[in-house]
Design a protein around this motif. Structure first.
Motif, mmCIF file in Angstrom:
data_model
loop_
_atom_site.group_PDB
_atom_site.id
_atom_site.type_symbol
_atom_site.label_atom_id
_atom_site.label_comp_id
_atom_site.label_asym_id
_atom_site.label_seq_id
_atom_site.Cartn_x
_atom_site.Cartn_y
_atom_site.Cartn_z
ATOM 1 N N MET A 1 0.861 -1.078 -0.041
ATOM 2 C CA MET A 1 -0.175 0.178 0.168
ATOM 3 C C MET A 1 0.850 1.216 0.149
ATOM 4 O O MET A 1 1.744 1.232 0.639
ATOM 5 C CB MET A 1 -0.885 0.126 1.244
ATOM 6 C CG MET A 1 -1.824 1.017 1.033
ATOM 7 S SD MET A 1 -2.978 0.898 2.567
ATOM 8 C CE MET A 1 -3.780 2.303 2.904
ATOM 9 N N ALA A 2 0.643 2.245 -0.858
ATOM 10 C CA ALA A 2 1.477 3.413 -0.974
ATOM 11 C C ALA A 2 1.321 4.365 0.257
ATOM 12 O O ALA A 2 0.098 4.625 0.728
ATOM 13 C CB ALA A 2 1.114 4.249 -2.220
ATOM 14 N N SER A 3 2.219 4.874 0.627
ATOM 15 C CA SER A 3 2.049 5.723 1.546
ATOM 16 C C SER A 3 1.280 7.156 1.286
ATOM 17 O O SER A 3 0.943 7.442 0.164
ATOM 18 C CB SER A 3 3.104 6.106 2.341
ATOM 19 O OG SER A 3 3.921 6.947 1.523
ATOM 20 N N LEU A 4 0.855 7.834 2.102
ATOM 21 C CA LEU A 4 -0.017 8.885 1.836
ATOM 22 C C LEU A 4 1.230 10.145 0.909
ATOM 23 O O LEU A 4 0.522 10.760 0.059
ATOM 24 C CB LEU A 4 -0.354 9.656 3.178
ATOM 25 C CG LEU A 4 -1.367 11.143 2.852
ATOM 26 C CD1 LEU A 4 -2.443 10.983 2.084
ATOM 27 C CD2 LEU A 4 -1.521 11.529 4.132
ATOM 28 N N ARG A 7 1.480 9.192 -2.640
ATOM 29 C CA ARG A 7 0.054 9.311 -3.181
ATOM 30 C C ARG A 7 0.245 10.655 -3.478
ATOM 31 O O ARG A 7 -0.172 11.063 -4.564
ATOM 32 C CB ARG A 7 -1.038 8.773 -2.456
ATOM 33 C CG ARG A 7 -1.198 7.320 -2.365
ATOM 34 C CD ARG A 7 -2.370 6.897 -1.478
ATOM 35 N NE ARG A 7 -3.523 7.169 -1.814
ATOM 36 C CZ ARG A 7 -4.771 6.966 -1.167
ATOM 37 N NH1 ARG A 7 -4.596 6.631 0.056
ATOM 38 N NH2 ARG A 7 -5.706 7.683 -1.758
ATOM 39 N N ILE A 8 0.382 11.612 -2.729
ATOM 40 C CA ILE A 8 0.376 12.909 -3.077
ATOM 41 C C ILE A 8 1.529 13.302 -3.910
ATOM 42 O O ILE A 8 1.176 13.887 -5.085
ATOM 43 C CB ILE A 8 0.786 13.890 -1.705
ATOM 44 C CG1 ILE A 8 -0.503 13.783 -0.803
ATOM 45 C CG2 ILE A 8 1.298 15.381 -1.879
ATOM 46 C CD1 ILE A 8 -0.283 14.309 0.514
ATOM 47 N N ARG A 9 2.498 12.868 -4.023
ATOM 48 C CA ARG A 9 3.764 12.926 -5.067
ATOM 49 C C ARG A 9 3.220 12.579 -6.306
ATOM 50 O O ARG A 9 3.562 13.240 -7.194
ATOM 51 C CB ARG A 9 5.022 12.399 -4.543
ATOM 52 C CG ARG A 9 5.869 12.842 -3.421
ATOM 53 C CD ARG A 9 7.114 12.359 -3.094
ATOM 54 N NE ARG A 9 7.879 12.680 -2.252
ATOM 55 C CZ ARG A 9 8.510 11.984 -1.325
ATOM 56 N NH1 ARG A 9 8.763 10.672 -1.564
ATOM 57 N NH2 ARG A 9 9.093 12.732 -0.319
ATOM 58 N N ARG A 10 2.831 11.421 -6.452
ATOM 59 C CA ARG A 10 2.048 11.004 -7.597
ATOM 60 C C ARG A 10 1.083 12.146 -8.146
ATOM 61 O O ARG A 10 0.875 12.212 -9.542
ATOM 62 C CB ARG A 10 1.519 9.691 -7.437
ATOM 63 C CG ARG A 10 1.782 8.662 -8.666
ATOM 64 C CD ARG A 10 1.198 7.350 -8.339
ATOM 65 N NE ARG A 10 1.707 6.708 -7.045
ATOM 66 C CZ ARG A 10 0.612 6.046 -6.312
ATOM 67 N NH1 ARG A 10 -0.585 5.821 -6.868
ATOM 68 N NH2 ARG A 10 1.066 5.691 -5.281
ATOM 69 N N GLN A 16 -3.531 16.682 -13.768
ATOM 70 C CA GLN A 16 -4.195 17.465 -12.754
ATOM 71 C C GLN A 16 -3.677 18.197 -11.634
ATOM 72 O O GLN A 16 -4.126 19.094 -11.199
ATOM 73 C CB GLN A 16 -5.413 16.702 -12.086
ATOM 74 C CG GLN A 16 -6.665 16.156 -12.880
ATOM 75 C CD GLN A 16 -7.471 15.364 -12.106
ATOM 76 O OE1 GLN A 16 -6.940 14.358 -11.516
ATOM 77 N NE2 GLN A 16 -8.873 15.626 -12.193
ATOM 78 N N GLY A 17 -2.515 17.537 -11.223
ATOM 79 C CA GLY A 17 -1.887 18.141 -9.953
ATOM 80 C C GLY A 17 -1.078 19.217 -10.480
ATOM 81 O O GLY A 17 -0.763 20.260 -9.626
ATOM 82 N N GLN A 18 -0.636 19.321 -11.710
ATOM 83 C CA GLN A 18 0.112 20.417 -12.183
ATOM 84 C C GLN A 18 -0.625 21.423 -12.269
ATOM 85 O O GLN A 18 -0.373 22.953 -11.894
ATOM 86 C CB GLN A 18 0.708 20.252 -13.422
ATOM 87 C CG GLN A 18 1.946 19.234 -13.367
ATOM 88 C CD GLN A 18 3.132 19.632 -12.754
ATOM 89 O OE1 GLN A 18 3.334 20.927 -12.914
ATOM 90 N NE2 GLN A 18 3.596 18.891 -11.904
ATOM 91 N N LYS A 19 -2.094 21.235 -12.624
ATOM 92 C CA LYS A 19 -2.977 22.549 -13.008
ATOM 93 C C LYS A 19 -3.328 22.870 -11.263
ATOM 94 O O LYS A 19 -3.379 24.201 -11.298
ATOM 95 C CB LYS A 19 -4.350 22.105 -13.604
ATOM 96 C CG LYS A 19 -4.076 21.816 -14.933
ATOM 97 C CD LYS A 19 -5.401 21.146 -15.388
ATOM 98 C CE LYS A 19 -5.171 21.022 -17.026
ATOM 99 N NZ LYS A 19 -6.486 20.503 -17.678
ATOM 100 N N ALA A 20 -3.504 22.121 -10.456
ATOM 101 C CA ALA A 20 -3.910 22.382 -9.008
ATOM 102 C C ALA A 20 -2.782 23.272 -8.498
ATOM 103 O O ALA A 20 -3.102 24.436 -7.884
ATOM 104 C CB ALA A 20 -4.080 21.284 -8.237
ATOM 105 N N ARG A 21 -1.561 22.872 -8.656
ATOM 106 C CA ARG A 21 -0.358 23.543 -8.311
ATOM 107 C C ARG A 21 -0.288 25.130 -8.911
ATOM 108 O O ARG A 21 -0.046 25.903 -8.257
ATOM 109 C CB ARG A 21 0.909 22.827 -8.461
ATOM 110 C CG ARG A 21 2.262 23.506 -8.034
ATOM 111 C CD ARG A 21 3.438 22.687 -8.347
ATOM 112 N NE ARG A 21 4.535 23.572 -8.035
ATOM 113 C CZ ARG A 21 5.689 23.395 -8.619
ATOM 114 N NH1 ARG A 21 5.801 22.333 -9.408
ATOM 115 N NH2 ARG A 21 6.683 23.977 -8.356
#
Length: 51
Positions: A1-4, A7-10, A16-21
């Motif tokens: 199981m991936a740690s939190l 998952r955030i890094r991914r 989507q993460g780039q847009k949010a950033r």
């Protein structure tokens, strides 16, 4: 199981993460947003108005 953190890094590497950033950085530069954040932090620290 991936740690939190993993998952955030991914998420941040995804499109989507780039847009949010980018949106968060834009809000952080806005003086009105900075004033709201300062007010909120001041109240959280007990610096708000007292009646």
């Amino acid at each position: 199981m991936a740690s939190l953190i993993d998952r955030i890094r991914r998420f941040l590497r995804s499109p989507q993460g780039q847009k949010a950033r980018a949106r968060a950085e834009r809000y952080a530069r806005d003086p009105r947003t900075q004033a709201k954040a300062r007010k909120l932090l001041g109240r959280a620290r007990g610096g708000g108005r007292r009646y």
